[in-house]
Design an enzyme around this catalytic site. Structure first.
Site, PDB file in Angstrom:
ATOM      1  N   CYS A  14       0.826  -1.210   0.000  1.00  0.00           N
ATOM      2  CA  CYS A  14       0.000   0.000   0.000  1.00  0.00           C
ATOM      3  C   CYS A  14       0.858   1.257   0.000  1.00  0.00           C
ATOM      4  O   CYS A  14       0.344   2.358  -0.170  1.00  0.00           O
ATOM      5  CB  CYS A  14      -0.941   0.008   1.202  1.00  0.00           C
ATOM      6  SG  CYS A  14      -0.100   0.025   2.778  1.00  0.00           S
ATOM      7  N   CYS A  68      -3.105  -3.126   8.260  1.00  0.00           N
ATOM      8  CA  CYS A  68      -2.638  -1.797   8.665  1.00  0.00           C
ATOM      9  C   CYS A  68      -2.158  -1.813  10.121  1.00  0.00           C
ATOM     10  O   CYS A  68      -1.233  -1.087  10.479  1.00  0.00           O
ATOM     11  CB  CYS A  68      -3.748  -0.767   8.523  1.00  0.00           C
ATOM     12  SG  CYS A  68      -4.612  -0.880   6.960  1.00  0.00           S
TER      13      CYS A  68
HETATM   14 FE1  FES Z   1      -1.591   0.824   4.093  1.00  0.00          FE
HETATM   15 FE2  FES Z   1      -3.561   0.895   5.796  1.00  0.00          FE
HETATM   16  S1  FES Z   1      -3.709   0.813   3.675  1.00  0.00           S
HETATM   17  S2  FES Z   1      -1.498   0.850   6.223  1.00  0.00           S
END
Ligand code: FES
Length: 145
Positions: free
Chosen positions: A33, A103
């Site tokens: 992410c 996360c």
């Molecule tokens: Fe990357 Fe939450 S989407 S830490």
């Protein structure tokens, strides 16, 4: 979708910032992410975490879990802080949606990385602490939630 506690810690995160001359600093990222987390620990001579702050370039769930994680480790010994897992943090926040569970790993791993840094600086070994990865994404696939 998010609990009230998650929303509270997201809108009003605790312990955001830096600690100058911190006893330990840990930075981890998630290549998937692109989010990054940095934790600062101030640890006294008895091995008690006096202060903990974080900075993140991360999503709302990462902010909320880190905020809660800093609250949970403050006042704890280094050994006790190791028990503050991402599951413990999520429980304290009344849960996270499944797609956001990863996360919460950023906070846990950043604390471990900061503890590792502290241990290296002081030439000590913390039982049960493994060398943290700088990118938690590879591990994720194997984790069971
Ligand atoms: Fe990357 Fe939450 S989407 S830490």
């Amino acid at each position: 979708m998010y609990s009230e506690k998650v929303m509270d810690h997201f809108s009003n995160p605790r312990n955001v910032g830096e600690i100058e001359n911190a006893s330990g600093v840990g930075t981890v990222g998630n290549a998937k992410c692109g989010d990054i987390m940095r934790m600062y620990l101030d640890i006294d001579e008895d091995g008690v975490i006096k202060d903990c702050k974080f900075k993140t370039f991360g999503c709302g769930a990462a902010v909320a879990t880190s905020s809660m994680a800093t609250e949970l480790v403050r006042g704890k010994t280094v050994q006790e802080a190791l028990q503050v897992t991402n599951k413990a943090v999520m429980e304290a926040l009344d849960g996270l949606p499944p797609v956001k569970v990863h996360c919460s790993l950023l906070a846990e791993e950043a604390i471990h990385a900061a503890l590792w840094d502290y241990a290296e600086k002081n030439h000590i070994v913390i039982d049960g602490l493994e060398k943290p990865k700088s990118d938690i994404h590879e591990e994720e696939e194997d984790e069971e939630y």
